[in-house]
Motif scaffolding. Structure first.
Motif, PDB file in Angstrom:
ATOM      1  N   LYS A 108       0.846  -0.920  -0.026  1.00  0.00           N
ATOM      2  CA  LYS A 108      -0.045  -0.037   0.005  1.00  0.00           C
ATOM      3  C   LYS A 108       0.975   1.245   0.080  1.00  0.00           C
ATOM      4  O   LYS A 108       0.626   2.344  -0.763  1.00  0.00           O
ATOM      5  CB  LYS A 108      -0.868  -0.104   1.130  1.00  0.00           C
ATOM      6  N   GLY A 112       1.361   3.585  -3.170  1.00  0.00           N
ATOM      7  CA  GLY A 112       0.955   5.309  -3.178  1.00  0.00           C
ATOM      8  C   GLY A 112       2.156   6.019  -3.888  1.00  0.00           C
ATOM      9  O   GLY A 112       1.984   6.880  -4.332  1.00  0.00           O
ATOM     10  N   PRO A 117      -3.418   3.828  -7.356  1.00  0.00           N
ATOM     11  CA  PRO A 117      -4.291   3.981  -6.186  1.00  0.00           C
ATOM     12  C   PRO A 117      -4.696   2.916  -5.642  1.00  0.00           C
ATOM     13  O   PRO A 117      -5.283   3.119  -4.447  1.00  0.00           O
ATOM     14  CB  PRO A 117      -5.495   4.853  -7.084  1.00  0.00           C
ATOM     15  N   ALA A 118      -4.731   1.688  -6.075  1.00  0.00           N
ATOM     16  CA  ALA A 118      -5.494   0.500  -5.172  1.00  0.00           C
ATOM     17  C   ALA A 118      -4.874  -0.739  -6.211  1.00  0.00           C
ATOM     18  O   ALA A 118      -4.339  -0.723  -7.321  1.00  0.00           O
ATOM     19  CB  ALA A 118      -7.044   0.699  -5.399  1.00  0.00           C
ATOM     20  N   LYS A 151     -14.422  -4.769   2.257  1.00  0.00           N
ATOM     21  CA  LYS A 151     -13.869  -4.228   0.897  1.00  0.00           C
ATOM     22  C   LYS A 151     -14.344  -5.140  -0.324  1.00  0.00           C
ATOM     23  O   LYS A 151     -14.807  -6.047  -0.099  1.00  0.00           O
ATOM     24  CB  LYS A 151     -12.489  -4.556   1.157  1.00  0.00           C
ATOM     25  N   LEU A 167      -9.644  -5.868  -2.878  1.00  0.00           N
ATOM     26  CA  LEU A 167      -9.130  -4.761  -3.207  1.00  0.00           C
ATOM     27  C   LEU A 167      -8.673  -3.789  -1.973  1.00  0.00           C
ATOM     28  O   LEU A 167      -9.155  -3.654  -0.972  1.00  0.00           O
ATOM     29  CB  LEU A 167     -10.274  -3.682  -3.785  1.00  0.00           C
ATOM     30  N   GLU A 168      -7.491  -3.330  -2.250  1.00  0.00           N
ATOM     31  CA  GLU A 168      -6.870  -2.454  -1.046  1.00  0.00           C
ATOM     32  C   GLU A 168      -6.267  -1.203  -1.706  1.00  0.00           C
ATOM     33  O   GLU A 168      -5.509  -1.179  -2.666  1.00  0.00           O
ATOM     34  CB  GLU A 168      -5.486  -3.218  -0.756  1.00  0.00           C
ATOM     35  N   GLU A 169      -6.809  -0.218  -1.048  1.00  0.00           N
ATOM     36  CA  GLU A 169      -6.272   1.123  -1.483  1.00  0.00           C
ATOM     37  C   GLU A 169      -4.920   1.374  -0.946  1.00  0.00           C
ATOM     38  O   GLU A 169      -4.643   1.005   0.055  1.00  0.00           O
ATOM     39  CB  GLU A 169      -7.367   2.313  -1.194  1.00  0.00           C
ATOM     40  N   SER A 170      -4.118   2.142  -2.029  1.00  0.00           N
ATOM     41  CA  SER A 170      -2.840   2.382  -1.534  1.00  0.00           C
ATOM     42  C   SER A 170      -2.879   3.431  -0.400  1.00  0.00           C
ATOM     43  O   SER A 170      -3.895   4.225  -0.139  1.00  0.00           O
ATOM     44  CB  SER A 170      -2.152   3.276  -2.823  1.00  0.00           C
TER      45      SER A 170
END
Length: 259
Positions: A108, A112, A117-118, A151, A167-170
């Motif tokens: 993450k 970034g 973004p993800a 998520k 899905l993981e956001e940065s």
């Protein structure tokens, strides 16, 4: 035009970090903690901080210094053991915690810094990491008042198999604080052993990266193949010397073998 990113002191380098800032902080256990920058920030007085780091140091060291002074409002971390004050503040409702798997947290931060973004990952599928419900904040009576949200999960065909991915956001932070063994005036950094685990991704995630280095050299003195993090990610650099204190989290002594 010459590029010189050096600052005269740690105090000068962190002087403009405001209340409420988010900080990506390097360190793996007690390896690579930017303690001079942390102590300078403690003296500077910024509060209501959101720390993003593998762990929150230990009692009296690393980010534990800021935690004990109640300067941290929230931590995003993968490991929170070895710190009794952390546990006390979290369970009493004084501290918010976003618990994140270690590899996911590293990615993450790196993502970034790379402008991604993800991303999707298998890590956490089928657990509260993906499904939500991880306690993030308690009240003073021990009741959960805030929990993680579910998520997005999608199926992908990957390496010949169809599987679910979450899905993981940065993460992008206002500032980054890192420790490196060597750096040059352009900001190119060399990390030592375990400090390389979270130092580079934490540095990448900060909109303004502040690096403390044990040895500051002139540009060109670090071979390009030895650079672990290019200076494009580093905005401020301060030399703290080689004689700084370095603590050991746990010391194990091997018994002498019988003759």
């Amino acid at each position: 035009m010459a590029i010189d990113k050096t600052f005269a002191s740690a105090a000068e380098a962190v002087a403009d970090i405001p209340d409420g800032a988010s900080l990506a902080v390097g360190g793996f256990g007690l390896s690579g903690n930017p303690i001079q920058l942390i102590e300078a920030l403690l003296e500077q007085g910024a509060t209501d901080l959101h720390g993003v780091s593998n762990n929150c140091g230990v009692d009296g060291w690393g980010l534990g210094v800021l935690l004990a002074a109640h300067r941290i409002r929230k931590m995003t971390s993968s490991y929170v053991g070895e710190n009794k004050e952390f546990a006390r503040q979290y369970l009493s409702g004084e501290l918010e915690l976003e618990l994140t798997p270690q590899g996911t947290l590293a990615e993450k931060l790196r993502a970034g810094g790379a402008g991604i973004p993800a991303f999707y990952t298998r890590t956490g599928v089928g657990t509260q990491v993906a499904e939500g419900g991880l306690p993030q904040k308690y009240d003073d009576a021990g009741n959960v008042v805030q929990a993680s949200e579910a998520k997005e999960v999608r199926e992908f065909s990957f390496k010949g198999k169809t599987a679910e991915f979450v899905l993981e956001e940065s993460i992008v932070t206002d500032f980054a604080l890192v420790h490196a063994i060597k750096g040059d005036k352009h900001g190119n950094l060399v990390f030592n052993k375990a400090a390389r685990q979270f130092g580079p991704p934490a540095a990448m995630a900060g909109r303004i990266c502040i690096a403390q280095v044990e040895e500051l050299v002139e540009p060109g003195e670090i071979d390009a193949d030895d650079v672990h993090l290019p200076g494009v990610y580093v905005h401020r650099i301060v030399e703290v010397g080689k004689d700084i204190e370095k603590r050991i989290e746990k010391r194990t002594v091997r018994a002498a073998e019988e003759a």
